[in-house]
Design a protein around this motif. Structure first.
Motif, PDB file in Angstrom:
ATOM      1  N   UNK A  13      -5.832 -16.052  56.331  1.00 45.86           N
ATOM      2  CA  UNK A  13      -5.024 -17.056  55.646  1.00 45.86           C
ATOM      3  C   UNK A  13      -3.536 -16.927  55.954  1.00 45.86           C
ATOM      4  N   UNK A  14      -3.021 -15.703  56.044  1.00 48.36           N
ATOM      5  CA  UNK A  14      -1.558 -15.551  56.123  1.00 48.36           C
ATOM      6  C   UNK A  14      -1.060 -14.722  57.306  1.00 48.36           C
ATOM      7  N   UNK A  15      -1.906 -13.929  57.947  1.00 48.76           N
ATOM      8  CA  UNK A  15      -1.402 -13.027  58.979  1.00 48.76           C
ATOM      9  C   UNK A  15      -1.092 -13.755  60.279  1.00 48.76           C
ATOM     10  N   UNK A  16      -0.023 -13.288  60.969  1.00 42.90           N
ATOM     11  CA  UNK A  16       0.383 -13.766  62.286  1.00 42.90           C
ATOM     12  C   UNK A  16       1.377 -12.757  62.829  1.00 42.90           C
ATOM     13  N   UNK A  17       1.836 -12.995  64.050  1.00 43.42           N
ATOM     14  CA  UNK A  17       2.799 -12.083  64.656  1.00 43.42           C
ATOM     15  C   UNK A  17       4.099 -12.092  63.845  1.00 43.42           C
ATOM     16  N   UNK A  18       4.564 -10.900  63.464  1.00 44.16           N
ATOM     17  CA  UNK A  18       5.797 -10.781  62.691  1.00 44.16           C
ATOM     18  C   UNK A  18       5.586 -10.847  61.192  1.00 44.16           C
ATOM     19  N   UNK A  19       4.351 -11.100  60.744  1.00 48.10           N
ATOM     20  CA  UNK A  19       4.040 -11.182  59.305  1.00 48.10           C
ATOM     21  C   UNK A  19       3.445  -9.845  58.862  1.00 48.10           C
ATOM     22  N   UNK A  20       3.773  -9.412  57.670  1.00 44.29           N
ATOM     23  CA  UNK A  20       3.352  -8.093  57.211  1.00 44.29           C
ATOM     24  C   UNK A  20       2.632  -8.194  55.871  1.00 44.29           C
ATOM     25  N   UNK A  21       1.420  -7.621  55.825  1.00 46.94           N
ATOM     26  CA  UNK A  21       0.697  -7.425  54.569  1.00 46.94           C
ATOM     27  C   UNK A  21       0.673  -5.924  54.297  1.00 46.94           C
ATOM     28  N   UNK A  22       1.251  -5.522  53.195  1.00 50.52           N
ATOM     29  CA  UNK A  22       1.444  -4.093  52.920  1.00 50.52           C
ATOM     30  C   UNK A  22       0.626  -3.686  51.701  1.00 50.52           C
ATOM     31  N   UNK A  23      -0.289  -2.722  51.902  1.00 50.50           N
ATOM     32  CA  UNK A  23      -1.062  -2.151  50.796  1.00 50.50           C
ATOM     33  C   UNK A  23      -0.346  -0.882  50.340  1.00 50.50           C
ATOM     34  N   UNK A  24       0.109  -0.864  49.074  1.00 49.01           N
ATOM     35  CA  UNK A  24       0.894   0.278  48.568  1.00 49.01           C
ATOM     36  C   UNK A  24       0.256   0.852  47.303  1.00 49.01           C
ATOM     37  N   UNK A  25       0.449   2.155  47.148  1.00 44.75           N
ATOM     38  CA  UNK A  25       0.047   2.798  45.894  1.00 44.75           C
ATOM     39  C   UNK A  25       1.022   2.381  44.801  1.00 44.75           C
ATOM     40  N   UNK A  26       0.485   1.785  43.744  1.00 47.50           N
ATOM     41  CA  UNK A  26       1.344   1.325  42.646  1.00 47.50           C
ATOM     42  C   UNK A  26       1.603   2.426  41.622  1.00 47.50           C
ATOM     43  N   UNK A  27       0.684   3.352  41.529  1.00 47.33           N
ATOM     44  CA  UNK A  27       0.927   4.544  40.701  1.00 47.33           C
ATOM     45  C   UNK A  27       0.028   5.668  41.203  1.00 47.33           C
ATOM     46  N   UNK A  28       0.266   6.861  40.707  1.00 49.26           N
ATOM     47  CA  UNK A  28      -0.439   8.023  41.217  1.00 49.26           C
ATOM     48  C   UNK A  28      -1.918   7.997  40.853  1.00 49.26           C
ATOM     49  N   UNK A  29      -2.696   8.690  41.688  1.00 52.95           N
ATOM     50  CA  UNK A  29      -4.130   8.782  41.473  1.00 52.95           C
ATOM     51  C   UNK A  29      -4.427   9.464  40.136  1.00 52.95           C
ATOM     52  N   UNK A  30      -5.444   8.977  39.441  1.00 51.96           N
ATOM     53  CA  UNK A  30      -5.860   9.569  38.173  1.00 51.96           C
ATOM     54  C   UNK A  30      -7.223  10.223  38.342  1.00 51.96           C
TER      55      UNK A  30
END
Length: 412
Positions: free
Chosen positions: A324-341
């Motif tokens: 849907x959104x990816x292309x050259x120069x586009x970034x999808x970033x998966x980040x840790x929102x808080x520490x592992x429990x």
């Protein structure tokens, strides 16, 4: 003192130092006072002249229609062109974005790709088809379609085999054939038994189990996926299903077979043969495969739920958000929102998905939780596909302006 006489040409058109042959047969008559006839000019060699050196060289060249290296070189050239055009499309899409160049490069890329596909099958495949032709219709295995798990209290209905010949073969053991052919195992001429179907059904069951686990548990490491698949397809499991459906009660066999140590293996073989017959007996092979896959998915659901890993509703969520959104120069970033429990010995990870591009900077799309990071990422992508704020829809609209969808070709 002798004077040097000038070298003049006479009226006959030849030099006196190079006197012509006076053969009247070739050069005509010579009068007393008239001019002499000149030599007959020699014709240049033609392509019909066997002494022509050019023709000899051409004769030594291979015939393009019968020259396999020539055809291979042509295909390699076109394959190289396709690769270069693919790179050109990527460069134009991410650089100056010249719409005309981008359009024509894509068109030429598609035409060359179609031409290359027409050149198949290759010579080895043609040789195989001529010497070892297929004896059953091709089986079209459809794309995997995720279906909800159904935890049935009882076994799902046994799908029927619609072809009588296959039905008979599934429930015939080699010992039920005449005594002479029963001495050795295997398919012999017109002898009917389940062994060839078992060979094919074993492969179908293996690929159905692989597709199911690969799709349902994308976050599980490959070694564990292999172990789980083995639990689904091993003889002990298939033997239990065969007993539950009463397949052994219908099997034709020789005496003392049910009392033998191999009876459990025989029941598992009958189950594998049944799956193959189910696929082959359907006129539409893809529909037959889907029937077998749906049945086995429901049959295996209780065991899959015992694997103690949360099943993913949409295992292709990450692929879908990328489309849907990816292309050259586009970034999808998966980040840790808080520490592992860590709760009761179980880990829980928290991942958020953020978009940079198409006019957005670090825009939050969704969040997910999972027993490991990979699983949490899939759930984050699932949450992003819900598109509660319309960010994905707007980003996709911007992408379509740069990468318009190709028009569908009319099928004649």
């Amino acid at each position: 003192m002798d004077r040097k006489r000038p070298n003049h040409e006479d009226h006959g058109g030849y030099n006196k130092k190079q006197r012509p042959n006076t053969n009247t047969a070739n050069h005509g008559q010579r009068g007393m006072n008239g001019p002499r006839n000149g030599p007959i000019p020699q014709k240049a060699p033609t392509f019909h002249d066997k002494t022509n050196p050019i023709l000899r060289e051409l004769a030594q060249l291979p015939d393009p229609e019968r020259c396999d290296p020539c055809k291979l070189a042509s295909e390699e050239l076109q394959s190289g062109m396709v690769a270069l055009l693919d790179q050109l499309v990527q460069d134009e899409a991410g650089g100056k974005r010249d719409k005309d160049v981008l359009h024509h490069a894509r068109e030429l890329h598609g035409l060359l790709s179609k031409r290359l596909s027409v050149n198949f099958p290759s010579k080895p495949i043609k040789d195989l088809d001529s010497k070892r032709p297929e004896t059953i219709p091709k089986i079209n295995i459809p794309p995997y379609i995720a279906q909800p798990f159904k935890l049935s209290k009882s076994l799902p209905p046994l799908p029927p085999i619609t072809e009588p010949y296959l039905q008979e073969a599934v429930f015939t053991h080699t010992t039920a054939n005449d005594s002479k052919s029963a001495k050795t195992r295997g398919y012999r001429g017109t002898e009917i038994n389940y062994e060839r179907l078992e060979f094919l059904g074993d492969a179908y069951i293996e690929i159905i189990a692989s597709r199911l686990i690969y799709s349902r548990f994308p976050d599980v490491e490959a070694s564990k996926q292999s172990y789980w698949r083995e639990q689904l397809v091993r003889n002990e499991t298939l033997c239990q299903y065969s007993k539950a459906y009463g397949l052994g009660n219908t099997l034709k066999h020789g005496p003392h077979i049910p009392e033998s140590k191999s009876w459990g293996k025989i029941l598992a073989d009958v189950f594998e043969a049944y799956v193959a017959a189910l696929v082959l007996s359907t006129p539409d092979s893809a529909a037959g495969f889907q029937t077998a896959e749906s049945w086995l998915t429901e049959l295996w659901s209780p065991k899959l739920l015992e694997f103690n890993v949360q099943p993913i509703e949409n295992p292709k969520a990450r692929d879908e958000i990328n489309k849907l959104v990816m292309a050259k120069g586009i970034k999808l970033d998966y980040r840790e929102e808080r520490k592992m429990e860590l709760t009761k010995g179980k880990q829980k990870f928290f991942i958020g998905l953020y978009l940079t591009g198409w006019g957005f900077v670090n825009e939050h799309l969704g969040s997910g939780e999972g027993q490991n990071k990979s699983q949490a990422c899939v759930f984050a992508a699932q949450d992003a596909l819900l598109d509660k704020r319309g960010i994905v829809k707007r980003a996709n609209a911007e992408k379509l302006k740069v990468y318009p969808p190709k028009p569908k070709e009319d099928v004649a």
